[in-house]
Scaffold this motif. Sequence first.
Motif, PDB file in Angstrom:
ATOM      1  N   VAL A 114      66.983  -4.769  -3.357  1.00 37.88           N
ATOM      2  CA  VAL A 114      67.060  -6.101  -2.760  1.00 37.88           C
ATOM      3  C   VAL A 114      67.164  -7.145  -3.861  1.00 37.88           C
ATOM      4  O   VAL A 114      66.390  -7.113  -4.827  1.00 37.88           O
ATOM      5  N   VAL A 115      68.106  -8.050  -3.719  1.00 38.52           N
ATOM      6  CA  VAL A 115      68.212  -9.199  -4.602  1.00 38.52           C
ATOM      7  C   VAL A 115      68.082 -10.455  -3.750  1.00 38.52           C
ATOM      8  O   VAL A 115      68.770 -10.603  -2.739  1.00 38.52           O
ATOM      9  N   ARG A 116      67.179 -11.330  -4.157  1.00 40.73           N
ATOM     10  CA  ARG A 116      67.037 -12.631  -3.493  1.00 40.73           C
ATOM     11  C   ARG A 116      67.775 -13.672  -4.323  1.00 40.73           C
ATOM     12  O   ARG A 116      67.632 -13.709  -5.546  1.00 40.73           O
ATOM     13  N   SER A 117      68.582 -14.481  -3.672  1.00 39.13           N
ATOM     14  CA  SER A 117      69.363 -15.476  -4.402  1.00 39.13           C
ATOM     15  C   SER A 117      69.109 -16.876  -3.851  1.00 39.13           C
ATOM     16  O   SER A 117      68.725 -17.048  -2.705  1.00 39.13           O
ATOM     17  N   MET A 118      69.334 -17.859  -4.710  1.00 40.36           N
ATOM     18  CA  MET A 118      69.311 -19.258  -4.303  1.00 40.36           C
ATOM     19  C   MET A 118      70.572 -19.917  -4.875  1.00 40.36           C
ATOM     20  O   MET A 118      70.563 -20.450  -5.978  1.00 40.36           O
ATOM     21  N   PRO A 119      71.675 -19.834  -4.139  1.00 41.81           N
ATOM     22  CA  PRO A 119      72.885 -20.529  -4.568  1.00 41.81           C
ATOM     23  C   PRO A 119      72.842 -21.989  -4.114  1.00 41.81           C
ATOM     24  O   PRO A 119      71.908 -22.396  -3.409  1.00 41.81           O
ATOM     25  N   SER A 127      81.910 -24.115  -8.258  1.00 42.89           N
ATOM     26  CA  SER A 127      81.008 -24.640  -9.281  1.00 42.89           C
ATOM     27  C   SER A 127      79.550 -24.405  -8.911  1.00 42.89           C
ATOM     28  O   SER A 127      78.674 -25.212  -9.241  1.00 42.89           O
ATOM     29  N   GLY A 128      79.285 -23.325  -8.223  1.00 42.55           N
ATOM     30  CA  GLY A 128      77.928 -23.044  -7.785  1.00 42.55           C
ATOM     31  C   GLY A 128      77.014 -22.620  -8.920  1.00 42.55           C
ATOM     32  O   GLY A 128      77.461 -22.129  -9.955  1.00 42.55           O
ATOM     33  N   MET A 129      75.723 -22.823  -8.716  1.00 38.45           N
ATOM     34  CA  MET A 129      74.693 -22.328  -9.633  1.00 38.45           C
ATOM     35  C   MET A 129      73.680 -21.581  -8.794  1.00 38.45           C
ATOM     36  O   MET A 129      73.195 -22.103  -7.785  1.00 38.45           O
ATOM     37  N   SER A 130      73.361 -20.355  -9.209  1.00 38.81           N
ATOM     38  CA  SER A 130      72.495 -19.504  -8.396  1.00 38.81           C
ATOM     39  C   SER A 130      71.356 -18.936  -9.225  1.00 38.81           C
ATOM     40  O   SER A 130      71.559 -18.484 -10.352  1.00 38.81           O
TER      41      SER A 130
END
Length: 273
Positions: A114-119, A127-130
Motif C-alpha cells: 500500500v502506498v498513500r499519496s497526497m498529490p 505540475s503536480g507535487m505529491s
Amino acid sequence: MSLKIAFIGVGNMASAIIGGLRASGYAGNAIVGSSINIDDHPRLEQRFGMTMHTDNKVAVAEADVIFLCVKPNLLQTVVEEFAPVVRPDQLFVSVAAGVEISSLEAWLKQPVAVVRSMPNTPALVGSGMSGLIANTHTTDAQKTWVSQAFDSFGSHVWIDDEAQMHTVTALSGSAPAYFFRILEVMIEAGIAQGLDEATSRKLATYAMKGAAAMVTELDEDIDQLRRNITSPNGTTQAALETLEDKGVHSLMTAAVDACAARSKELGKEFANK
C-alpha cells in the motif's frame, strides 16, 4: 515493470494521473477504470484509450496496480466491497486525503503493498507535487514504479513517518488554494489602482509563475533571490516591510498549522469509523 493498472474512481485527479502515464508512454490498453458515472465512460475511453467498467471487482481483479481515487468518506465501503478479489501480489495506491495506511490495510483484509499519496491539483497541468509513503509490504521495485508514475505529472517526495503527511497536506496538498487567494487579492489591488482585470491578472499570475520557476530552476537560496530584487529604500522594500508589519510570517504559519491540524482530525475520524 509493465503492469496492468486500474483506477477506482476516475475524476479529475485520476484523469491527471492517467494523462501523465499516457504521456510517458503507457499504453491505453494497459489501463482500466471503474466509475458509477456511466455517462462519462465513452469520453474517458476515447480520451485515454482505456477500458471503463461499472464493477469495481472486475477492474481490481485484472490489475497489478490499483489507484484508489474515490472520496475519503466512501473509501471504506468501496474497498471492503472488492476486498474478496484482492491478490497478495497487488499494489494499492491511495489518493484519498486523510485516510491512513493502517485503515487501508484493515479494509483490504490481507497483507498487501500500500502506498498513500497526497498529490495536488497542479497535477492537472503536469505540475503536480505529491507526498508518498509506503507500508512495509511495498518492495523497492514497486516504490520505483510509483515514483515514475507520479513524476509523469509533476514531482514527488517520499516520507518516512506517516505523521508527516499532515505537513505534506499543509505545504503542498492544500497550498495551491493559498496562492490562488493571494492572487485574488493582488489582482483586486491592481484593479483598484486603475488596471483592467485581464491586465492585472496577467501581471500578478506571471509574476507568481516566474518566481516559482526561479526557485525550482536556479541554484540560489530563496532569501538571496528576494534580496536580489530588494534595493535599499526601493519599491520592493516598501512592499516587504508592509508585509512584515501586517504579520505575514505569523499569518502564513497559522494557516499551515491550521491545515495540518485539520488533516490530523480527519485522519482520526476515518481511523475510528
